[in-house]
Design a protein around this motif. Structure first.
Motif, PDB file in Angstrom:
ATOM      1  N   ALA A  32      -9.437  31.328  -4.664  1.00 26.83           N
ATOM      2  CA  ALA A  32      -9.217  30.983  -6.073  1.00 26.83           C
ATOM      3  C   ALA A  32     -10.526  30.572  -6.736  1.00 26.83           C
ATOM      4  O   ALA A  32     -10.807  30.952  -7.883  1.00 26.83           O
ATOM      5  CB  ALA A  32      -8.186  29.866  -6.187  1.00 26.83           C
ATOM      6  N   LEU A  33     -11.352  29.818  -6.028  1.00 25.59           N
ATOM      7  CA  LEU A  33     -12.640  29.410  -6.581  1.00 25.59           C
ATOM      8  C   LEU A  33     -13.560  30.612  -6.777  1.00 25.59           C
ATOM      9  O   LEU A  33     -14.231  30.731  -7.806  1.00 25.59           O
ATOM     10  CB  LEU A  33     -13.310  28.383  -5.663  1.00 25.59           C
ATOM     11  CG  LEU A  33     -12.654  27.007  -5.639  1.00 25.59           C
ATOM     12  CD1 LEU A  33     -13.242  26.155  -4.519  1.00 25.59           C
ATOM     13  CD2 LEU A  33     -12.813  26.315  -6.980  1.00 25.59           C
ATOM     14  N   GLN A  34     -13.597  31.510  -5.809  1.00 22.43           N
ATOM     15  CA  GLN A  34     -14.466  32.683  -5.889  1.00 22.43           C
ATOM     16  C   GLN A  34     -14.040  33.644  -6.992  1.00 22.43           C
ATOM     17  O   GLN A  34     -14.876  34.309  -7.597  1.00 22.43           O
ATOM     18  CB  GLN A  34     -14.488  33.420  -4.558  1.00 22.43           C
ATOM     19  CG  GLN A  34     -15.173  32.653  -3.463  1.00 22.43           C
ATOM     20  CD  GLN A  34     -14.988  33.299  -2.098  1.00 22.43           C
ATOM     21  OE1 GLN A  34     -14.163  34.199  -1.917  1.00 22.43           O
ATOM     22  NE2 GLN A  34     -15.748  32.834  -1.132  1.00 22.43           N
ATOM     23  N   THR A  35     -12.752  33.726  -7.247  1.00 22.32           N
ATOM     24  CA  THR A  35     -12.231  34.694  -8.214  1.00 22.32           C
ATOM     25  C   THR A  35     -11.854  34.063  -9.556  1.00 22.32           C
ATOM     26  O   THR A  35     -11.361  34.756 -10.439  1.00 22.32           O
ATOM     27  CB  THR A  35     -10.997  35.417  -7.640  1.00 22.32           C
ATOM     28  OG1 THR A  35      -9.989  34.444  -7.332  1.00 22.32           O
ATOM     29  CG2 THR A  35     -11.366  36.215  -6.403  1.00 22.32           C
ATOM     30  N   ILE A  39      -4.051  28.700  -8.262  1.00 25.06           N
ATOM     31  CA  ILE A  39      -3.060  28.761  -7.198  1.00 25.06           C
ATOM     32  C   ILE A  39      -1.852  27.965  -7.673  1.00 25.06           C
ATOM     33  O   ILE A  39      -1.951  27.168  -8.614  1.00 25.06           O
ATOM     34  CB  ILE A  39      -3.594  28.205  -5.854  1.00 25.06           C
ATOM     35  CG1 ILE A  39      -4.006  26.737  -5.989  1.00 25.06           C
ATOM     36  CG2 ILE A  39      -4.728  29.048  -5.335  1.00 25.06           C
ATOM     37  CD1 ILE A  39      -4.363  26.079  -4.665  1.00 25.06           C
ATOM     38  N   VAL A  40      -0.735  28.182  -7.040  1.00 25.20           N
ATOM     39  CA  VAL A  40       0.472  27.428  -7.359  1.00 25.20           C
ATOM     40  C   VAL A  40       0.874  26.667  -6.112  1.00 25.20           C
ATOM     41  O   VAL A  40       0.986  27.238  -5.024  1.00 25.20           O
ATOM     42  CB  VAL A  40       1.615  28.359  -7.825  1.00 25.20           C
ATOM     43  CG1 VAL A  40       2.886  27.562  -8.079  1.00 25.20           C
ATOM     44  CG2 VAL A  40       1.204  29.121  -9.077  1.00 25.20           C
ATOM     45  N   ILE A  41       1.056  25.353  -6.278  1.00 25.85           N
ATOM     46  CA  ILE A  41       1.497  24.504  -5.180  1.00 25.85           C
ATOM     47  C   ILE A  41       2.811  23.850  -5.571  1.00 25.85           C
ATOM     48  O   ILE A  41       3.192  23.867  -6.744  1.00 25.85           O
ATOM     49  CB  ILE A  41       0.445  23.423  -4.834  1.00 25.85           C
ATOM     50  CG1 ILE A  41       0.201  22.497  -6.029  1.00 25.85           C
ATOM     51  CG2 ILE A  41      -0.855  24.077  -4.370  1.00 25.85           C
ATOM     52  CD1 ILE A  41      -0.644  21.292  -5.697  1.00 25.85           C
ATOM     53  N   VAL A  42       3.491  23.283  -4.607  1.00 24.01           N
ATOM     54  CA  VAL A  42       4.721  22.544  -4.886  1.00 24.01           C
ATOM     55  C   VAL A  42       4.397  21.063  -4.769  1.00 24.01           C
ATOM     56  O   VAL A  42       3.882  20.605  -3.746  1.00 24.01           O
ATOM     57  CB  VAL A  42       5.848  22.934  -3.912  1.00 24.01           C
ATOM     58  CG1 VAL A  42       7.081  22.083  -4.166  1.00 24.01           C
ATOM     59  CG2 VAL A  42       6.174  24.400  -4.051  1.00 24.01           C
ATOM     60  N   GLN A  43       4.661  20.341  -5.835  1.00 19.64           N
ATOM     61  CA  GLN A  43       4.399  18.909  -5.872  1.00 19.64           C
ATOM     62  C   GLN A  43       5.655  18.217  -6.389  1.00 19.64           C
ATOM     63  O   GLN A  43       6.151  18.551  -7.462  1.00 19.64           O
ATOM     64  CB  GLN A  43       3.211  18.642  -6.796  1.00 19.64           C
ATOM     65  CG  GLN A  43       2.529  17.340  -6.582  1.00 19.64           C
ATOM     66  CD  GLN A  43       1.214  17.298  -7.335  1.00 19.64           C
ATOM     67  OE1 GLN A  43       1.119  17.779  -8.452  1.00 19.64           O
ATOM     68  NE2 GLN A  43       0.212  16.715  -6.729  1.00 19.64           N
ATOM     69  N   ASP A  44       6.172  17.304  -5.610  1.00 14.33           N
ATOM     70  CA  ASP A  44       7.423  16.613  -5.953  1.00 14.33           C
ATOM     71  C   ASP A  44       8.555  17.607  -6.211  1.00 14.33           C
ATOM     72  O   ASP A  44       9.367  17.433  -7.120  1.00 14.33           O
ATOM     73  CB  ASP A  44       7.236  15.701  -7.171  1.00 14.33           C
ATOM     74  CG  ASP A  44       6.227  14.593  -6.911  1.00 14.33           C
ATOM     75  OD1 ASP A  44       6.163  14.112  -5.760  1.00 14.33           O
ATOM     76  OD2 ASP A  44       5.496  14.222  -7.847  1.00 14.33           O
TER      77      ASP A  44
END
Length: 65
Positions: A32-35, A39-44
């Motif tokens: 993600a940093l290079q491009t 990103i999608v993460i799951v939080q709570d």
């Protein structure tokens, strides 16, 4: 199952899965940093979009390992 339960599993692949997922998450962050993508993460229990800029800020404030 939680990570502690998994670390005691009989199946060696299952025991190794937690570390493999950590490696995959790190690779996703680097990509993600290079491009310059998010990103999608799951939080709570909810999906959260994390941009490359946010990842950079997190990396700067994260404790050294």
């Amino acid at each position: 199952m939680n990570p502690q339960d998994i670390s005691k599993a009989r199946n060696p692949d299952l025991r190794a899965s937690v570390q493999a997922m950590r490696r995959a998450a790190e690779l996703a962050r680097r990509t993600a940093l290079q491009t310059e993508t998010a990103i999608v993460i799951v939080q709570d229990g909810k999906p959260v979009r994390v941009t490359a800029d946010m990842l950079r800020k997190q990396a700067r404030t994260a404790p050294a390992q």
